[in-house]
Design an enzyme around this catalytic site. Sequence first.
Site, PDB file in Angstrom:
ATOM      1  N   ARG A  57     -30.504-108.652  15.561  1.00 57.78           N
ATOM      2  CA  ARG A  57     -30.149-107.218  15.249  1.00 57.78           C
ATOM      3  C   ARG A  57     -30.251-105.644  14.597  1.00 57.78           C
ATOM      4  NH1 ARG A  57     -23.982-108.718  16.883  1.00 57.78           N
ATOM      5  NH2 ARG A  57     -25.089-109.442  18.882  1.00 57.78           N
ATOM      6  N   ARG A 166     -12.710-112.771  10.480  1.00 56.77           N
ATOM      7  CA  ARG A 166     -14.033-112.936  11.804  1.00 56.77           C
ATOM      8  C   ARG A 166     -14.998-111.297  12.108  1.00 56.77           C
ATOM      9  NH1 ARG A 166     -15.876-114.928  15.609  1.00 56.77           N
ATOM     10  NH2 ARG A 166     -15.430-115.936  17.252  1.00 56.77           N
ATOM     11  N   LYS A 167     -15.011-111.705  12.937  1.00 57.88           N
ATOM     12  CA  LYS A 167     -15.827-110.573  13.179  1.00 57.88           C
ATOM     13  C   LYS A 167     -14.684-108.769  13.050  1.00 57.88           C
ATOM     14  CE  LYS A 167     -17.404-111.612  17.650  1.00 57.88           C
ATOM     15  NZ  LYS A 167     -18.133-111.818  18.743  1.00 57.88           N
ATOM     16  N   GLY A 424     -21.871-113.211  31.000  1.00 54.18           N
ATOM     17  CA  GLY A 424     -22.277-114.415  31.129  1.00 54.18           C
ATOM     18  C   GLY A 424     -21.533-115.467  30.836  1.00 54.18           C
ATOM     19  N   CYS A 429     -19.408-110.144  25.987  1.00 50.42           N
ATOM     20  CA  CYS A 429     -19.741-108.789  25.451  1.00 50.42           C
ATOM     21  C   CYS A 429     -20.593-108.295  25.983  1.00 50.42           C
ATOM     22  CB  CYS A 429     -20.964-109.580  24.723  1.00 50.42           C
ATOM     23  SG  CYS A 429     -20.950-110.663  23.917  1.00 50.42           S
ATOM     24  N   GLY A 430     -20.587-107.989  27.434  1.00 50.72           N
ATOM     25  CA  GLY A 430     -20.743-107.175  28.895  1.00 50.72           C
ATOM     26  C   GLY A 430     -19.478-106.479  29.036  1.00 50.72           C
TER      27      GLY A 430
END
Length: 542
Positions: A57, A166-167, A424, A429-430
């Site tokens: 990324r 975390r992120k 998914g 993430c979508g």
Amino acid sequence: MNEPERIKKEKDGLDVYEDILRYARTGYHSIHPDDMYRFRWYGLYEQKPKNGHFMLRVKIPGGELTSAQMRTLGEIADRYARGFADITTRQNFQFHWITIEDVPDIFDRLHRAGLTTSGACGDITRNVVGCPVAGIDPAEILDGRPYVLAVTRYFLNNREFSDLPRKYKMSVAGCAVHCAQPEINDVGATAVRRKRLNGEWEYGFHVRVGGGLSSRPHFAQKLNMFVPPEKLVDVIRAITEIFRDFGYRENRKRARLKFLVADWGIERFEQEVRARLDWTPEPAIEWEEPFRAYRDHVGVHPQKQEGMYWVGVAVLSGRIRAEQMLASAALAEEFGQGILRTTNQQNLLIPYVSAGNVDTLVRELERVNLPHIASPFRRAAVACTGNEFCNLAITETKRLIVEIVEHLERTVPLDEPIRINLNGCPNDCGQHHIGDIGLQGCLVNVGGEKVEGYDIALGGRLGRDARFVRPIWRKVPASQVKFALERLLNNYLALRDPEEDFSDFVDRHTDEELASMMRVEFAEGVDDPPPLAPPPAELVEG
């Protein structure tokens, strides 16, 4: 101490850079598992099925890049990533099929182009999202780009914040419609303004904290602060220190900032922020939040600069071919000012196009299948990576979103934009939780066999009446999703009130009524499906 915390404490993720170069010489099988985890701090994830290939990324702060940078990315896609890349919902580019041996040359190419992967993944500050039309939008409050870059520069490779629980996701924008989605970021800064006593405008930011999606979504909450632009980095520093010092490291499932904010409450959190500042913010001002503003940039639009336009093109599913990347880089140089922008709806735009060049540019973009005129479905469809490459995904996504969009373009004469967000797995993430139509992948039992399927949910949105989707149908086989949506949307067109949009329509109907419009069957073994209501008298067949 859990395993990720042990790995981070033994060696900082940013310290793995030289190891990556060493492993490029010694090969994939020599990579220590702990270092494989730390690779994320430089944007590298093992892709499915973990047999030697990686996802890489690249961060694009605010989504703005030059033609030279796009050309570099296109060349990397062509040489190392089997000819394609994905634009992400955080305005980044992702490559697949990267090998460890490829990485040193890729890193060198990115460095020479002024690009980086540092902090693109891992428990660190991620790419800062911004408005794709910052500095050119006639309706913007202020140009947010300097503040996106200021926040980016402060946190990039900053070891005080390279080991977060975390992120950590941030957005900074000066636009009026909040297209950078502050509601679902850990930190979201949005521009506001007030009039001084002398009649001049004073500009600043409101700041939200604790937003995020995944399996337990939270909307960010607003701090009661009017933040001068020059103090924005300082406020975000204080917020990030709190997350670093008090975030829930023991449980990865509750380690995001949203859980800390929810548990403390916004008042206590704000008190802690103020305690870490050496100045006193004034209270937030009265400010009207955008109401169902469509956060879209596809098409030809006039800029604030007289005689200039931006051209936004739809990149369905975010997947873009190397030849499209190279062509768009060349076209931005020839017909614009050598600048491109990515959007968090996985689309692309070229700004600074003079009126006399618009028609030629759009023709050339169409030659490489980058259309500026797109259907209401195509322009806003979003899909995550899916199980083609992602180790967490349950279902395939990129091909399915194309199949759904193309089917609906043929069968539903929709006359308003609608957002289909396809994911998914539950990690979102979508961004299916905020879609007009949200699709979450699952497995379905059909005839004793497991096949891919989707839960269908409706009614998500951001803005003044923000809400997450309502689950309507569970475990619909993937092959049937497009037909369910066709029936739903044609019934919406037939049954809507004159001034009603899709959000209003969903709000007005019960789950059972909406389900009856889709007319699909639950999979075998699904417990307690909702009873179907009698269909409306005007229910559309087919």
